[in-house]
Design a protein around this motif. Structure first.
Motif, PDB file in Angstrom:
ATOM      1  N   VAL A  66       0.878  -1.164   0.000  1.00 37.37           N
ATOM      2  CA  VAL A  66       0.000   0.000   0.000  1.00 37.37           C
ATOM      3  C   VAL A  66       0.913   1.211   0.000  1.00 37.37           C
ATOM      4  O   VAL A  66       1.817   1.314   0.843  1.00 37.37           O
ATOM      5  CB  VAL A  66      -0.923   0.026   1.240  1.00 37.37           C
ATOM      6  CG1 VAL A  66      -1.795   1.281   1.227  1.00 37.37           C
ATOM      7  CG2 VAL A  66      -1.795  -1.231   1.294  1.00 37.37           C
ATOM      8  N   ASN A  67       0.723   2.064  -0.982  1.00 35.14           N
ATOM      9  CA  ASN A  67       1.559   3.268  -1.046  1.00 35.14           C
ATOM     10  C   ASN A  67       0.767   4.434  -1.642  1.00 35.14           C
ATOM     11  O   ASN A  67      -0.319   4.253  -2.204  1.00 35.14           O
ATOM     12  CB  ASN A  67       2.859   3.015  -1.818  1.00 35.14           C
ATOM     13  CG  ASN A  67       2.682   2.837  -3.323  1.00 35.14           C
ATOM     14  OD1 ASN A  67       3.646   2.699  -4.053  1.00 35.14           O
ATOM     15  ND2 ASN A  67       1.446   2.840  -3.825  1.00 35.14           N
ATOM     16  N   GLY A  84      -2.653  -9.149 -10.054  1.00 36.92           N
ATOM     17  CA  GLY A  84      -3.538  -9.227  -8.886  1.00 36.92           C
ATOM     18  C   GLY A  84      -4.432  -8.009  -8.816  1.00 36.92           C
ATOM     19  O   GLY A  84      -4.324  -7.093  -9.639  1.00 36.92           O
ATOM     20  N   PRO A  85      -5.330  -7.974  -7.837  1.00 35.07           N
ATOM     21  CA  PRO A  85      -6.270  -6.855  -7.703  1.00 35.07           C
ATOM     22  C   PRO A  85      -5.589  -5.587  -7.216  1.00 35.07           C
ATOM     23  O   PRO A  85      -4.564  -5.627  -6.543  1.00 35.07           O
ATOM     24  CB  PRO A  85      -7.269  -7.348  -6.660  1.00 35.07           C
ATOM     25  CG  PRO A  85      -6.508  -8.347  -5.848  1.00 35.07           C
ATOM     26  CD  PRO A  85      -5.538  -8.994  -6.792  1.00 35.07           C
ATOM     27  N   VAL A  86      -6.193  -4.446  -7.550  1.00 33.07           N
ATOM     28  CA  VAL A  86      -5.702  -3.142  -7.113  1.00 33.07           C
ATOM     29  C   VAL A  86      -6.882  -2.327  -6.588  1.00 33.07           C
ATOM     30  O   VAL A  86      -7.959  -2.318  -7.198  1.00 33.07           O
ATOM     31  CB  VAL A  86      -5.057  -2.366  -8.299  1.00 33.07           C
ATOM     32  CG1 VAL A  86      -4.647  -0.960  -7.868  1.00 33.07           C
ATOM     33  CG2 VAL A  86      -3.863  -3.129  -8.852  1.00 33.07           C
ATOM     34  N   HIS A  87      -6.679  -1.675  -5.459  1.00 29.80           N
ATOM     35  CA  HIS A  87      -7.644  -0.707  -4.939  1.00 29.80           C
ATOM     36  C   HIS A  87      -6.980   0.659  -4.999  1.00 29.80           C
ATOM     37  O   HIS A  87      -5.825   0.792  -4.573  1.00 29.80           O
ATOM     38  CB  HIS A  87      -8.032  -1.021  -3.491  1.00 29.80           C
ATOM     39  CG  HIS A  87      -8.506  -2.425  -3.286  1.00 29.80           C
ATOM     40  ND1 HIS A  87      -9.834  -2.778  -3.411  1.00 29.80           N
ATOM     41  CD2 HIS A  87      -7.842  -3.564  -2.988  1.00 29.80           C
ATOM     42  CE1 HIS A  87      -9.956  -4.078  -3.185  1.00 29.80           C
ATOM     43  NE2 HIS A  87      -8.760  -4.585  -2.919  1.00 29.80           N
ATOM     44  N   ALA A  88      -7.685   1.653  -5.515  1.00 32.81           N
ATOM     45  CA  ALA A  88      -7.090   2.983  -5.680  1.00 32.81           C
ATOM     46  C   ALA A  88      -8.038   4.059  -5.156  1.00 32.81           C
ATOM     47  O   ALA A  88      -9.212   4.088  -5.529  1.00 32.81           O
ATOM     48  CB  ALA A  88      -6.797   3.240  -7.156  1.00 32.81           C
ATOM     49  N   ILE A  89      -7.532   4.903  -4.294  1.00 33.40           N
ATOM     50  CA  ILE A  89      -8.308   6.054  -3.809  1.00 33.40           C
ATOM     51  C   ILE A  89      -7.535   7.312  -4.175  1.00 33.40           C
ATOM     52  O   ILE A  89      -6.404   7.510  -3.713  1.00 33.40           O
ATOM     53  CB  ILE A  89      -8.532   5.980  -2.292  1.00 33.40           C
ATOM     54  CG1 ILE A  89      -9.343   4.727  -1.940  1.00 33.40           C
ATOM     55  CG2 ILE A  89      -9.263   7.244  -1.797  1.00 33.40           C
ATOM     56  CD1 ILE A  89      -9.497   4.495  -0.447  1.00 33.40           C
ATOM     57  N   ALA A 110     -11.457   3.256  -6.896  1.00 35.56           N
ATOM     58  CA  ALA A 110     -11.506   2.384  -8.077  1.00 35.56           C
ATOM     59  C   ALA A 110     -10.941   1.009  -7.735  1.00 35.56           C
ATOM     60  O   ALA A 110      -9.930   0.910  -7.038  1.00 35.56           O
ATOM     61  CB  ALA A 110     -10.705   3.002  -9.224  1.00 35.56           C
ATOM     62  N   PHE A 111     -11.610  -0.023  -8.200  1.00 36.81           N
ATOM     63  CA  PHE A 111     -11.092  -1.389  -8.119  1.00 36.81           C
ATOM     64  C   PHE A 111     -10.616  -1.766  -9.502  1.00 36.81           C
ATOM     65  O   PHE A 111     -11.385  -1.713 -10.462  1.00 36.81           O
ATOM     66  CB  PHE A 111     -12.192  -2.346  -7.655  1.00 36.81           C
ATOM     67  CG  PHE A 111     -11.820  -3.798  -7.801  1.00 36.81           C
ATOM     68  CD1 PHE A 111     -10.802  -4.352  -7.035  1.00 36.81           C
ATOM     69  CD2 PHE A 111     -12.478  -4.612  -8.717  1.00 36.81           C
ATOM     70  CE1 PHE A 111     -10.452  -5.690  -7.172  1.00 36.81           C
ATOM     71  CE2 PHE A 111     -12.136  -5.955  -8.863  1.00 36.81           C
ATOM     72  CZ  PHE A 111     -11.118  -6.485  -8.086  1.00 36.81           C
ATOM     73  N   GLU A 112      -9.338  -2.113  -9.611  1.00 37.18           N
ATOM     74  CA  GLU A 112      -8.780  -2.542 -10.895  1.00 37.18           C
ATOM     75  C   GLU A 112      -8.684  -4.057 -10.873  1.00 37.18           C
ATOM     76  O   GLU A 112      -8.078  -4.633  -9.975  1.00 37.18           O
ATOM     77  CB  GLU A 112      -7.401  -1.911 -11.112  1.00 37.18           C
ATOM     78  CG  GLU A 112      -7.440  -0.392 -11.061  1.00 37.18           C
ATOM     79  CD  GLU A 112      -6.078   0.234 -11.325  1.00 37.18           C
ATOM     80  OE1 GLU A 112      -5.193  -0.444 -11.883  1.00 37.18           O
ATOM     81  OE2 GLU A 112      -5.906   1.404 -10.960  1.00 37.18           O
ATOM     82  N   THR A 113      -9.299  -4.670 -11.859  1.00 42.01           N
ATOM     83  CA  THR A 113      -9.448  -6.118 -11.818  1.00 42.01           C
ATOM     84  C   THR A 113      -8.191  -6.829 -12.325  1.00 42.01           C
ATOM     85  O   THR A 113      -7.508  -6.329 -13.227  1.00 42.01           O
ATOM     86  CB  THR A 113     -10.700  -6.524 -12.630  1.00 42.01           C
ATOM     87  OG1 THR A 113     -10.897  -7.924 -12.508  1.00 42.01           O
ATOM     88  CG2 THR A 113     -10.546  -6.184 -14.089  1.00 42.01           C
TER      89      THR A 113
END
Ligand code: FE
Length: 180
Positions: A66-67, A84-89, A110-113
């Motif tokens: 997480v960065n 793998g999955p990515v969560h972005a705020i 955003a959820f990147e699949t």
């Protein structure tokens, strides 16, 4: 329930857990001011001239990180594929992927699949973009046909951070506080 019993239950609610924590448990990671974009500049690890990241957790044991990514230029940042999955705020500025219609703007989640291949662009007029990314696994830089040209994962992040913290005088082991 009698008044006395209710009182006893209330009292018990405020008692800290008095047993032992499970054997093998690892330490918490606490980062004060994690979203403070004006924090000590030495914390920001350069990836290139205009791109840097601030690590919050570098999970070597589970293969994610997480960065906060900070970009101070407009234009194409990278084309990549996520294993793998990515969560972005998005905390500041705005950005989008050439392959998608949606925009990430201040406050967007955003959820990147996994498997998605996309090209990140920061539009003209955005002086600074900052986004908190939770990235699991590897992301693979690719050419326009999807052929791999490089990778990034928690271990490349750790290596970059170690070299940077050493160079700015915090010491290579400064990164250890973020590794679990
Ligand atoms: Fe991505």
């Amino acid at each position: 329930m009698t008044a006395n019993a209710a009182e006893a239950t209330l009292e018990e609610a405020a008692v800290p857990y008095r047993g032992e924590q499970p054997y093998g448990i690892i330490d918490d990671v606490i980062v004060p001011g994690a979203l403070d974009l004006d924090a000590d500049e030495r914390l920001w690890v350069p990836q290139s001239k205009d791109v840097s990241f601030r690590p919050l957790i570098l999970s070597a044991s589970q293969g994610y990180f997480v960065n906060i990514l900070r970009v101070r230029k407009s234009g194409i940042l990278s084309r990549h594929r996520h294993a793998g999955p990515v969560h972005a705020i998005t905390l500041k500025g705005r950005w989008h992927y050439l392959e998608h219609e949606w925009w990430a703007e201040e406050g967007t989640y955003a959820f990147e699949t996994p498997g998605d291949i996309h090209t990140l662009v920061v539009p003209d007029g955005v002086e600074e973009m900052a986004t908190l990314f939770h990235v699991t696994g590897t992301y693979i830089y690719v050419d326009p046909d999807g052929n791999p040209t490089g990778i990034e994962d928690v271990f490349t992040k750790i290596a970059l951070a170690r070299a940077h913290y050493e160079a700015v005088g915090l010491g290579a082991d400064y990164v250890d506080q973020f590794i679990r």
